[in-house]
Design an enzyme around this catalytic site. Structure first.
Site, PDB file in Angstrom:
ATOM      1  N   SER A  72       0.821  -1.211   0.000  1.00  0.00           N
ATOM      2  CA  SER A  72       0.000   0.000   0.000  1.00  0.00           C
ATOM      3  C   SER A  72       0.854   1.260   0.000  1.00  0.00           C
ATOM      4  O   SER A  72       0.345   2.357   0.219  1.00  0.00           O
ATOM      5  CB  SER A  72      -0.921  -0.014   1.215  1.00  0.00           C
ATOM      6  OG  SER A  72      -0.158  -0.320   2.358  1.00  0.00           O
ATOM      7  N   THR A 175      -1.146   3.011   4.321  1.00  0.00           N
ATOM      8  CA  THR A 175      -0.318   4.203   4.135  1.00  0.00           C
ATOM      9  C   THR A 175       0.649   4.390   5.297  1.00  0.00           C
ATOM     10  O   THR A 175       0.291   4.117   6.439  1.00  0.00           O
ATOM     11  CB  THR A 175      -1.253   5.435   4.116  1.00  0.00           C
ATOM     12  OG1 THR A 175      -1.991   5.386   2.918  1.00  0.00           O
ATOM     13  CG2 THR A 175      -0.508   6.742   4.220  1.00  0.00           C
ATOM     14  N   THR A 193       1.966   6.888  -0.009  1.00  0.00           N
ATOM     15  CA  THR A 193       1.025   5.783  -0.235  1.00  0.00           C
ATOM     16  C   THR A 193       0.857   5.480  -1.719  1.00  0.00           C
ATOM     17  O   THR A 193       1.092   6.345  -2.561  1.00  0.00           O
ATOM     18  CB  THR A 193      -0.363   6.165   0.343  1.00  0.00           C
ATOM     19  OG1 THR A 193      -1.221   5.041   0.306  1.00  0.00           O
ATOM     20  CG2 THR A 193      -1.015   7.301  -0.420  1.00  0.00           C
ATOM     21  N   ARG A 203      -7.627   8.942  -9.333  1.00  0.00           N
ATOM     22  CA  ARG A 203      -8.077   9.240  -7.968  1.00  0.00           C
ATOM     23  C   ARG A 203      -6.888   9.634  -7.077  1.00  0.00           C
ATOM     24  O   ARG A 203      -5.832   9.013  -7.109  1.00  0.00           O
ATOM     25  CB  ARG A 203      -8.768   8.013  -7.401  1.00  0.00           C
ATOM     26  CG  ARG A 203      -9.293   8.183  -5.951  1.00  0.00           C
ATOM     27  CD  ARG A 203      -8.318   7.661  -4.921  1.00  0.00           C
ATOM     28  NE  ARG A 203      -8.891   7.648  -3.577  1.00  0.00           N
ATOM     29  CZ  ARG A 203      -8.184   7.432  -2.481  1.00  0.00           C
ATOM     30  NH1 ARG A 203      -6.894   7.201  -2.554  1.00  0.00           N
ATOM     31  NH2 ARG A 203      -8.750   7.431  -1.300  1.00  0.00           N
ATOM     32  N   THR A 226      -4.442   7.845   8.188  1.00  0.00           N
ATOM     33  CA  THR A 226      -4.444   6.676   7.323  1.00  0.00           C
ATOM     34  C   THR A 226      -5.884   6.206   7.204  1.00  0.00           C
ATOM     35  O   THR A 226      -6.733   6.586   8.005  1.00  0.00           O
ATOM     36  CB  THR A 226      -3.540   5.564   7.917  1.00  0.00           C
ATOM     37  OG1 THR A 226      -3.573   4.432   7.059  1.00  0.00           O
ATOM     38  CG2 THR A 226      -3.970   5.153   9.302  1.00  0.00           C
ATOM     39  N   GLY A 227      -6.157   5.411   6.194  1.00  0.00           N
ATOM     40  CA  GLY A 227      -7.519   4.918   6.022  1.00  0.00           C
ATOM     41  C   GLY A 227      -8.190   5.504   4.797  1.00  0.00           C
ATOM     42  O   GLY A 227      -7.511   5.930   3.854  1.00  0.00           O
TER      43      GLY A 227
HETATM   44  C1  SD4 Z   1      -5.771   7.006   0.647  1.00  0.00           C
HETATM   45  N1  SD4 Z   1      -5.346   7.223   2.998  1.00  0.00           N
HETATM   46  O1  SD4 Z   1      -5.279   7.076  -0.472  1.00  0.00           O
HETATM   47  C2  SD4 Z   1      -4.844   6.695   1.776  1.00  0.00           C
HETATM   48  C3  SD4 Z   1      -4.550   5.255   1.725  1.00  0.00           C
HETATM   49  C4  SD4 Z   1      -4.776   4.484   2.885  1.00  0.00           C
HETATM   50  O2  SD4 Z   1      -6.175   2.685   3.354  1.00  0.00           O
HETATM   51  O3  SD4 Z   1      -4.474   4.878   3.975  1.00  0.00           O
HETATM   52  N2  SD4 Z   1      -5.381   3.352   2.597  1.00  0.00           N
HETATM   53  O4  SD4 Z   1      -6.977   7.125   0.877  1.00  0.00           O
END
Ligand code: SD4
Length: 314
Positions: A72, A175, A193, A203, A226-227
């Site tokens: 990721s 991330t 990330t 995106r 993150t997320g």
């Molecule tokens: C995103 N926050 O691109 C980042 C990636 C991530 O779960 O944390 N993924 O949305």
């Protein structure tokens, strides 16, 4: 003769010292997820040799960007729905200097390019082909556009149903966001990330958006996220946390309040994960997430620990 050190410790992670009347911080770094451990080790090498926090947060997350076991972050990441890996990264200093890249292809270290945007251009954010051209101009090499074996396998499986549905805490990696403070009290942060797997081509998530995935104000503190990036952007997550700390909240309280804001706006809470990390300029830190499963690595003095974050849902 110089006055001796005096040290005051209160709350989690506090590290206030004075030396001869001047503030001396105890350096520390905090990073998202368990891959933060290796990243922090690298950052610590720099901080413990009296290096500065900006170098530490860049070099630290570079370790994750090339880690073959992390799907990721960096070019080993899961691709978008067209099968192309696109990368987002940002870096910020306590004085407000910042740089970011988004929708970037073929560059091994997007975080270094983000730093170059900060230091060598009048801009904050370069995207796509423009970012890649800037990388070439700065002498960076373009990597071949081949999926890593694991990403390729995952992509082939995904194509069977071809549905976009981010899975929370997938395999417990995500991330990397790193924030910290050095011995001079300077603060900085980095975030890098490959974004959410199977996203639409083009995106961009929260990670390269200053104020969403990362924010640092040396007068107050720093935060990273993150997320599910869309949910973080909606509430300007990292900026919100730093502002809440400015108003007197502890890093922990600020992270919890930001999660509550995200929850209030979420349309699919059950399937949404967001995790926040924050540190203030005194060295207090905190973390909170919506779902259980978020963890972070904290390096302080010679000690590193992997900590499970508290979460809204238990
Ligand atoms: C995103 N926050 O691109 C980042 C990636 C991530 O779960 O944390 N993924 O949305």
């Amino acid at each position: 003769m110089l006055a001796p050190f005096s040290s005051k410790v209160s709350g989690i992670g506090i590290s206030k010292n004075t030396f001869n009347g001047q503030r001396v911080s105890q350096p520390q770094v905090i990073s998202t997820w368990n891959h933060g451990m290796a990243a922090n080790d690298k950052a610590w090498e720099i901080l413990s040799a009296d290096g500065n926090i900006l170098d530490a947060v860049e070099e630290g997350v570079k370790v994750t960007e090339v880690d073959k076991n992390v799907f990721s972050v960096g070019l080993n990441g899961i691709p978008d729905r067209e099968g192309i890996v696109t990368l987002d990264a940002s870096i910020m200093k306590g004085d407000g200097s910042c740089g970011a890249v988004a929708f970037l292809r073929q560059i091994k270290h997007p975080i270094t390019l983000a730093r170059m945007v900060m230091e060598k251009t009048p801009h904050v954010l370069l995207v796509g082909e423009g970012a890649r051209q800037f990388a070439i101009q700065e002498g960076m090499q373009l990597e071949e556009e081949v999926l890593s074996p694991n990403a390729s396998k995952a992509y082939e499986n995904w194509k069977i149903n071809a549905k976009y549905k981010p899975i929370i805490n997938v395999e417990n990696h995500d991330t990397i966001g790193m924030i910290g403070i050095d011995a001079t009290g300077e603060m900085a942060g980095s975030c890098t990330t490959s974004g959410l797997g199977y996203k639409m081509h083009g995106r961009v998530g929260d990670s390269p958006i200053i104020g969403a995935g990362l924010f640092v104000d040396g007068e107050v503190g720093a935060a990273t996220a993150t997320g599910l990036g869309e949910e973080v952007i909606r509430i300007c997550g990292a900026f919100l946390i730093v502002e809440l700390m400015r108003q007197g909240r502890t890093p922990q309280e600020a992270c919890e309040e930001a999660v509550k804001r995200a929850i209030a706006k979420s349309k699919d809470l059950k399937n949404t994960q967001i995790g926040f990390l924050a540190i203030n300029k005194e060295g207090d830190f905190g973390a909170f997430s919506i779902q259980p499963g978020f963890n972070y690595a904290h390096h302080h003095k010679a000690k590193q620990s992997l900590v499970d974050s508290n979460s809204w849902f238990k």
